[in-house]
Design an enzyme around this catalytic site. Structure first.
Site, PDB file in Angstrom:
ATOM      1  N   ARG A  51      -1.242  -3.517   8.652  1.00 36.07           N
ATOM      2  CA  ARG A  51      -1.005  -3.714   7.218  1.00 36.07           C
ATOM      3  C   ARG A  51       0.348  -4.357   6.987  1.00 36.07           C
ATOM      4  O   ARG A  51       1.116  -4.526   7.910  1.00 36.07           O
ATOM      5  CB  ARG A  51      -1.067  -2.368   6.516  1.00 36.07           C
ATOM      6  CG  ARG A  51      -0.221  -1.281   7.249  1.00 36.07           C
ATOM      7  CD  ARG A  51       0.338  -0.246   6.359  1.00 36.07           C
ATOM      8  NE  ARG A  51       1.274  -0.808   5.428  1.00 36.07           N
ATOM      9  CZ  ARG A  51       2.535  -1.132   5.694  1.00 36.07           C
ATOM     10  NH1 ARG A  51       3.009  -0.969   6.921  1.00 36.07           N
ATOM     11  NH2 ARG A  51       3.318  -1.619   4.752  1.00 36.07           N
ATOM     12  N   GLY A  52       0.572  -4.749   5.730  1.00 36.38           N
ATOM     13  CA  GLY A  52       1.843  -5.399   5.398  1.00 36.38           C
ATOM     14  C   GLY A  52       1.685  -6.906   5.421  1.00 36.38           C
ATOM     15  O   GLY A  52       1.162  -7.456   6.393  1.00 36.38           O
ATOM     16  N   ALA A  53       2.136  -7.573   4.371  1.00 33.90           N
ATOM     17  CA  ALA A  53       1.825  -9.000   4.214  1.00 33.90           C
ATOM     18  C   ALA A  53       2.142  -9.846   5.452  1.00 33.90           C
ATOM     19  O   ALA A  53       1.255 -10.492   6.007  1.00 33.90           O
ATOM     20  CB  ALA A  53       2.546  -9.535   2.973  1.00 33.90           C
ATOM     21  N   ARG A  94      -8.873  -8.552   2.934  1.00 30.35           N
ATOM     22  CA  ARG A  94      -8.013  -8.087   1.834  1.00 30.35           C
ATOM     23  C   ARG A  94      -7.613  -9.297   1.004  1.00 30.35           C
ATOM     24  O   ARG A  94      -7.234 -10.335   1.552  1.00 30.35           O
ATOM     25  CB  ARG A  94      -6.758  -7.375   2.374  1.00 30.35           C
ATOM     26  CG  ARG A  94      -7.067  -6.108   3.167  1.00 30.35           C
ATOM     27  CD  ARG A  94      -5.812  -5.329   3.510  1.00 30.35           C
ATOM     28  NE  ARG A  94      -5.268  -4.634   2.344  1.00 30.35           N
ATOM     29  CZ  ARG A  94      -4.080  -4.035   2.325  1.00 30.35           C
ATOM     30  NH1 ARG A  94      -3.313  -4.090   3.394  1.00 30.35           N
ATOM     31  NH2 ARG A  94      -3.657  -3.414   1.247  1.00 30.35           N
ATOM     32  N   GLN A 199       2.532   5.179   2.468  1.00 29.44           N
ATOM     33  CA  GLN A 199       3.203   4.319   3.451  1.00 29.44           C
ATOM     34  C   GLN A 199       4.702   4.635   3.516  1.00 29.44           C
ATOM     35  O   GLN A 199       5.332   4.524   4.558  1.00 29.44           O
ATOM     36  CB  GLN A 199       3.023   2.842   3.098  1.00 29.44           C
ATOM     37  CG  GLN A 199       1.618   2.289   3.286  1.00 29.44           C
ATOM     38  CD  GLN A 199       0.767   2.347   2.040  1.00 29.44           C
ATOM     39  OE1 GLN A 199       0.889   3.292   1.255  1.00 29.44           O
ATOM     40  NE2 GLN A 199      -0.096   1.358   1.826  1.00 29.44           N
ATOM     41  N   ASP A 240       3.779  -8.891  -1.531  1.00 30.62           N
ATOM     42  CA  ASP A 240       2.528  -9.362  -0.928  1.00 30.62           C
ATOM     43  C   ASP A 240       2.151 -10.744  -1.417  1.00 30.62           C
ATOM     44  O   ASP A 240       1.430 -11.472  -0.738  1.00 30.62           O
ATOM     45  CB  ASP A 240       1.406  -8.362  -1.228  1.00 30.62           C
ATOM     46  CG  ASP A 240       1.654  -7.058  -0.494  1.00 30.62           C
ATOM     47  OD1 ASP A 240       2.417  -6.221  -1.015  1.00 30.62           O
ATOM     48  OD2 ASP A 240       1.131  -6.901   0.622  1.00 30.62           O
ATOM     49  N   ASN A 249       3.321  -6.486  -5.449  1.00 26.64           N
ATOM     50  CA  ASN A 249       3.710  -5.571  -4.403  1.00 26.64           C
ATOM     51  C   ASN A 249       2.969  -4.254  -4.612  1.00 26.64           C
ATOM     52  O   ASN A 249       2.222  -4.092  -5.581  1.00 26.64           O
ATOM     53  CB  ASN A 249       5.229  -5.368  -4.385  1.00 26.64           C
ATOM     54  CG  ASN A 249       5.711  -4.717  -3.102  1.00 26.64           C
ATOM     55  OD1 ASN A 249       5.432  -5.183  -2.006  1.00 26.64           O
ATOM     56  ND2 ASN A 249       6.436  -3.611  -3.235  1.00 26.64           N
ATOM     57  N   LYS A 250       3.178  -3.320  -3.704  1.00 30.02           N
ATOM     58  CA  LYS A 250       2.449  -2.051  -3.754  1.00 30.02           C
ATOM     59  C   LYS A 250       2.506  -1.422  -5.148  1.00 30.02           C
ATOM     60  O   LYS A 250       3.561  -1.427  -5.793  1.00 30.02           O
ATOM     61  CB  LYS A 250       3.057  -1.091  -2.726  1.00 30.02           C
ATOM     62  CG  LYS A 250       2.374   0.241  -2.579  1.00 30.02           C
ATOM     63  CD  LYS A 250       0.880   0.131  -2.314  1.00 30.02           C
ATOM     64  CE  LYS A 250       0.584  -0.725  -1.133  1.00 30.02           C
ATOM     65  NZ  LYS A 250      -0.801  -1.194  -1.045  1.00 30.02           N
TER      66      LYS A 250
HETATM   67  C1  LIG Z   1       6.627  -6.754   4.200  1.00 32.10           C
HETATM   68  S1  LIG Z   1       5.394  -6.841   3.012  1.00 32.10           S
HETATM   69  C2  LIG Z   1       4.889  -5.187   2.943  1.00 32.10           C
HETATM   70  C3  LIG Z   1       4.072  -4.912   1.722  1.00 32.10           C
HETATM   71  O1  LIG Z   1       2.703  -4.693   2.080  1.00 32.10           O
HETATM   72  C4  LIG Z   1       2.347  -3.392   1.669  1.00 32.10           C
HETATM   73  O2  LIG Z   1       1.035  -3.268   1.262  1.00 32.10           O
HETATM   74  P1  LIG Z   1      -0.046  -2.580   2.256  1.00 32.10           P
HETATM   75  O3  LIG Z   1       0.595  -1.367   2.855  1.00 32.10           O
HETATM   76  O4  LIG Z   1      -1.198  -2.276   1.328  1.00 32.10           O
HETATM   77  O5  LIG Z   1      -0.391  -3.649   3.265  1.00 32.10           O
HETATM   78  C5  LIG Z   1       3.281  -3.120   0.507  1.00 32.10           C
HETATM   79  O6  LIG Z   1       2.877  -3.812  -0.663  1.00 32.10           O
HETATM   80  C6  LIG Z   1       4.558  -3.656   1.066  1.00 32.10           C
HETATM   81  O7  LIG Z   1       5.584  -3.904   0.165  1.00 32.10           O
END
Ligand SMILES: CSC[C@H]1O[C@H](OP(=O)(O)O)[C@H](O)[C@@H]1O
Length: 354
Positions: A51-53, A94, A199, A240, A249-250
């Protein structure tokens, strides 16, 4: 003792397989898994095992390369068909983090511009490695750029996980925090737990404790009173997708941005240039809506009635006027003021960045 760099994704083309840390099990279980098919990789992305952009950009890139390496085709045309359909499968995992599509498209273009199956396999592997290497460089550059906004003593609030686990290594928001800590600044972090998938509680605290960086875990609802009590000097979060008028973002990020504005606290985004989708605006962005059970339960523990209706968007949009600055590998930008500069930088840069 300096810890080994945290790299959530490793690509082994000679096997071939994609090795990754299964993030749904952290912090209590550290388990490394191996994806040897695109479907296994897609499943890891969908459940947020990966996960994570920026990490999604790396995963998408490695996924297309893996598809090229394992494709069993009699003709080049059949090979291209197989790889393109796997790329589509990865694209559908996603919808919000734009880095995923950059990573997929960068490697797919390396395949489509090849003239044989063997050449396509080599080009795909090189392109996937370029994406990972570019993100590694980019995160360290973001960390360095961010030093200019971190006071020598700083109490920083962050949300979700924008750390090494969300990138090739080092992180974006946590990359700035790591760089400041390494530069000898006196850093303390408040990590918001980040409901519903936690997270922040599970991943950000784990990363910062691992690096010996002072961190306090809070619930998302505690952030406002810390700001009101002047306990927070600045907020830094990841992103993201950054469009001309908003930062996605989240979920919960917008709430922190409004609070920061109300208390005159600087609110920074840390993100690579590849997270910018400058051709679009907020109303055009698809915000991922996830399984309602993620809100009704956590790891089997009931947190809401089985039949209660749930709304579970994974992200929210923060209007750019609530953002003090966007920390990138090329400098700190403000929107809409710097949109043309960003467009020029993106036109001119190596597409190997995620
Ligand atoms: C470094 S970007 C990380 C960004 O991605 C996360 O989303 P997810 O855990 O759903 O992939 C979150 O928005 C973070 O800020």
């Amino acid at each position: 003792m300096k810890m080994e760099p945290l790299r959530p994704i490793l690509f082994h083309p000679h096997i071939p397989e994609i090795e990754y840390i299964e993030q749904t099990l952290l912090p209590d279980i550290y388990e490394v898994r191996k994806a040897q098919t695109v479907e296994e990789l897609a499943g890891a992305i969908r459940r947020l095992g990966i996960r994570g952009a920026p990490a999604l950009g790396c995963a998408g890139a490695c996924g297309v390369a893996l598809s090229a390496l394992v494709a069993k085709a009699g003709t080049f045309l059949e090979f291209l068909f197989l790889v393109r359909s796997d790329a589509e499968r990865l694209r559908e995992t996603r919808p919000t983090a734009v880095n995923l599509f950059y990573g997929i498209d960068f490697v797919l273009s390396a395949v489509l511009t090849s003239s044989s199956i063997e050449e396509a396999k080599c080009n795909a592997v090189d392109a996937a490695k370029a994406v990972i290497d570019a993100d590694t460089r980019t995160c360290h550059a973001i960390g360095k750029t961010g030093l200019s906004v971190i006071p020598d003593t700083a109490r920083i609030l962050t949300h979700c996980n924008a750390g090494a686990l969300a990138c090739a290594e080092w992180g974006t928001a946590l990359g700035v925090i790591r760089s400041a800590h390494e530069a000898g600044k006196n850093i303390s972090v408040y990590a918001c737990e980040t409901r519903p998938l936690l997270q922040g509680a599970r991943l950000t605290t784990w990363e910062l404790l691992r690096d010996g960086i002072d961190v306090t875990l809070i619930t998302d609802s505690m952030a406002a009173v810390l700001m009101r009590k002047r306990k927070i000097d600045l907020v830094i979060v990841g992103a993201d997708r950054i469009v001309s008028d908003a930062v996605f973002n989240k979920i919960g990020t917008y709430m922190h941005a409004v609070c920061a504005k109300a208390h005159n606290i600087p609110f920074f985004i840390a993100a690579p240039l590849s997270t910018f989708d400058e051709e679009n605006s907020e109303d055009k962005v698809i915000v991922e809506e996830r399984n309602p059970d993620e809100v009704r339960k956590f790891r089997g523990c009931v947190t809401g009635p089985e039949l209660v209706p749930v709304w579970n968007p994974a992200f929210d949009g923060t209007p750019v006027d609530l953002v003090t600055g966007i920390i990138t590998e090329y400098g700190i930008f403000s929107l809409p003021r710097d949109i043309e500069t960003i467009k020029q930088l993106k036109r001119g840069k190596d597409m190997g960045e995620t």
